[in-house]
Design an enzyme around this catalytic site. Structure first.
Site, PDB file in Angstrom:
ATOM      1  N   ASP A   1       6.952   3.983   3.634  1.00  0.00           N
ATOM      2  CA  ASP A   1       7.280   5.169   4.430  1.00  0.00           C
ATOM      3  C   ASP A   1       8.797   5.144   4.651  1.00  0.00           C
ATOM      4  OD1 ASP A   1       7.492   7.149   6.337  1.00  0.00           O
ATOM      5  OD2 ASP A   1       5.826   6.499   7.548  1.00  0.00           O
TER       6      ASP A   1
ATOM      7  N   LYS B   1       6.240   7.825   0.338  1.00  0.00           N
ATOM      8  CA  LYS B   1       6.406   9.139   0.967  1.00  0.00           C
ATOM      9  C   LYS B   1       7.765   9.711   0.606  1.00  0.00           C
ATOM     10  CE  LYS B   1       3.259   8.603   4.770  1.00  0.00           C
ATOM     11  NZ  LYS B   1       3.062   8.564   6.228  1.00  0.00           N
TER      12      LYS B   1
ATOM     13  N   ASP C   1      -5.392   2.768   6.609  1.00  0.00           N
ATOM     14  CA  ASP C   1      -6.183   3.065   7.807  1.00  0.00           C
ATOM     15  C   ASP C   1      -5.490   4.020   8.758  1.00  0.00           C
ATOM     16  OD1 ASP C   1      -4.140   1.136   8.637  1.00  0.00           O
ATOM     17  OD2 ASP C   1      -5.227   1.076  10.524  1.00  0.00           O
TER      18      ASP C   1
ATOM     19  N   ASP D   1       0.818  -1.216   0.000  1.00  0.00           N
ATOM     20  CA  ASP D   1       0.000   0.000   0.000  1.00  0.00           C
ATOM     21  C   ASP D   1       0.851   1.265   0.000  1.00  0.00           C
ATOM     22  OD1 ASP D   1       0.915  -0.460   2.576  1.00  0.00           O
ATOM     23  OD2 ASP D   1      -1.022  -0.194   3.562  1.00  0.00           O
TER      24      ASP D   1
ATOM     25  N   PHE E   1       0.195  11.860   6.959  1.00  0.00           N
ATOM     26  CA  PHE E   1      -0.424  10.573   7.245  1.00  0.00           C
ATOM     27  C   PHE E   1      -1.705  10.495   6.423  1.00  0.00           C
ATOM     28  CE2 PHE E   1      -2.492   7.102   9.292  1.00  0.00           C
ATOM     29  CZ  PHE E   1      -1.426   6.268   9.625  1.00  0.00           C
TER      30      PHE E   1
ATOM     31  N   ARG F   1     -10.467   2.656   5.871  1.00  0.00           N
ATOM     32  CA  ARG F   1      -9.921   1.873   4.748  1.00  0.00           C
ATOM     33  C   ARG F   1     -10.855   1.883   3.539  1.00  0.00           C
ATOM     34  NH1 ARG F   1      -5.539  -1.295   6.522  1.00  0.00           N
ATOM     35  NH2 ARG F   1      -5.658  -2.013   8.676  1.00  0.00           N
TER      36      ARG F   1
HETATM   37  P1  IMP Z   1       7.559   1.622   6.768  1.00  0.00           P
HETATM   38  O1  IMP Z   1       8.081   0.330   7.318  1.00  0.00           O
HETATM   39  O2  IMP Z   1       8.003   2.797   7.579  1.00  0.00           O
HETATM   40  O3  IMP Z   1       7.848   1.806   5.303  1.00  0.00           O
HETATM   41  O4  IMP Z   1       5.987   1.595   6.990  1.00  0.00           O
HETATM   42  C1  IMP Z   1       5.115   0.985   6.098  1.00  0.00           C
HETATM   43  C2  IMP Z   1       3.807   0.643   6.756  1.00  0.00           C
HETATM   44  O5  IMP Z   1       3.392   1.648   7.709  1.00  0.00           O
HETATM   45  C3  IMP Z   1       2.720   0.602   5.706  1.00  0.00           C
HETATM   46  O6  IMP Z   1       2.597  -0.693   5.152  1.00  0.00           O
HETATM   47  C4  IMP Z   1       1.494   1.049   6.472  1.00  0.00           C
HETATM   48  O7  IMP Z   1       0.906  -0.071   7.121  1.00  0.00           O
HETATM   49  C5  IMP Z   1       2.029   1.979   7.534  1.00  0.00           C
HETATM   50  N1  IMP Z   1       1.940   3.415   7.126  1.00  0.00           N
HETATM   51  C6  IMP Z   1       2.966   4.245   6.895  1.00  0.00           C
HETATM   52  N2  IMP Z   1       2.526   5.471   6.550  1.00  0.00           N
HETATM   53  C7  IMP Z   1       1.175   5.395   6.568  1.00  0.00           C
HETATM   54  C8  IMP Z   1       0.120   6.355   6.281  1.00  0.00           C
HETATM   55  O8  IMP Z   1       0.332   7.542   5.931  1.00  0.00           O
HETATM   56  N3  IMP Z   1      -1.156   5.905   6.386  1.00  0.00           N
HETATM   57  C9  IMP Z   1      -1.453   4.618   6.754  1.00  0.00           C
HETATM   58  N4  IMP Z   1      -0.516   3.700   7.020  1.00  0.00           N
HETATM   59  C10 IMP Z   1       0.792   4.087   6.935  1.00  0.00           C
END
Ligand code: IMP
Length: 180
Positions: free
Chosen positions: A102, A130, A158, A99, A151, A164
């Protein structure tokens, strides 16, 4: 509830158009193959469901669920597999459908785990990225949209399991979500 929701970042119309474009690109790249789409639960289900119906190659799907070990591990990148794949991916062409990326820590852990199972190929299709937030350089071969560091919710994403089902991407109002 609506008090938390800010502006629309990506409209339904833009999402539909972009998903179609991605599907065309993926269908072209995987012509003659039958890739396995690996959806990351739960956020990727809406994107995966739309994407697969636009593809013109015969795909199969499977899912993984992962969770981080709480706050401390968000930065260490240690995540836990809550649900593993049902399929054996050895010698399969695997396309991970995510999805949002980040920091990239979740995805990089997932890719390491999948790589160790010797797929024929392993690529990533992420709906959102992002901008400037990635802490681990990752190759996202197919990307829907680059977004600012806000966010976001909707289209599978979600906030505390809410929103969602929204058909487009909204930003939360500033101050609603705070990173620990
Ligand atoms: P990462 O490991 O920091 O890349 O985080 C990825 C996960 O964090 C995603 O698969 C989402 O579940 C959650 N996440 C990160 N940013 C957002 C956001 O803006 N909205 C919703 N979920 C997010």
């Amino acid at each position: 509830m609506k008090g938390e929701i800010g502006e629309v970042l990506i409209s339904e119309r833009r999402i539909k158009k972009r998903v179609k474009e991605l599907a065309e690109e993926i269908s072209r790249d995987y012509r003659g193959k039958s890739p396995l789409l690996v959806g990351v639960l739960r956020g990727a289900i809406v994107f995966l469901a739309d994407l697969m119906r636009e593809l013109t190659v015969p795909v199969e799907i499977d899912f993984m669920a992962i969770s981080s070990y709480g706050q401390a591990t968000k930065s260490s990148g240690v995540v836990r597999i809550l649900k593993d794949l049902d399929e054996d991916i050895r010698s399969r062409h695997v396309l991970v459908v995510e999805d949002i990326v980040d920091t990239g820590l979740t995805l990089s852990y997932l890719l390491k785990s999948l790589e160790a199972r010797h797929p024929a190929s392993l690529q990533v299709c992420a709906f959102l990225n992002k901008k400037g937030k990635q802490r681990i350089p990752l190759e996202i071969k197919y990307l829907g949209f680059e977004i600012p560091d806000r966010f976001v919710v909707g289209y599978g994403l979600d906030f505390a399991q809410k929103y969602r089902y929204f058909p487009c991407i909204y930003a939360l109002k500033p101050g609603i979500y705070r990173e620990a």
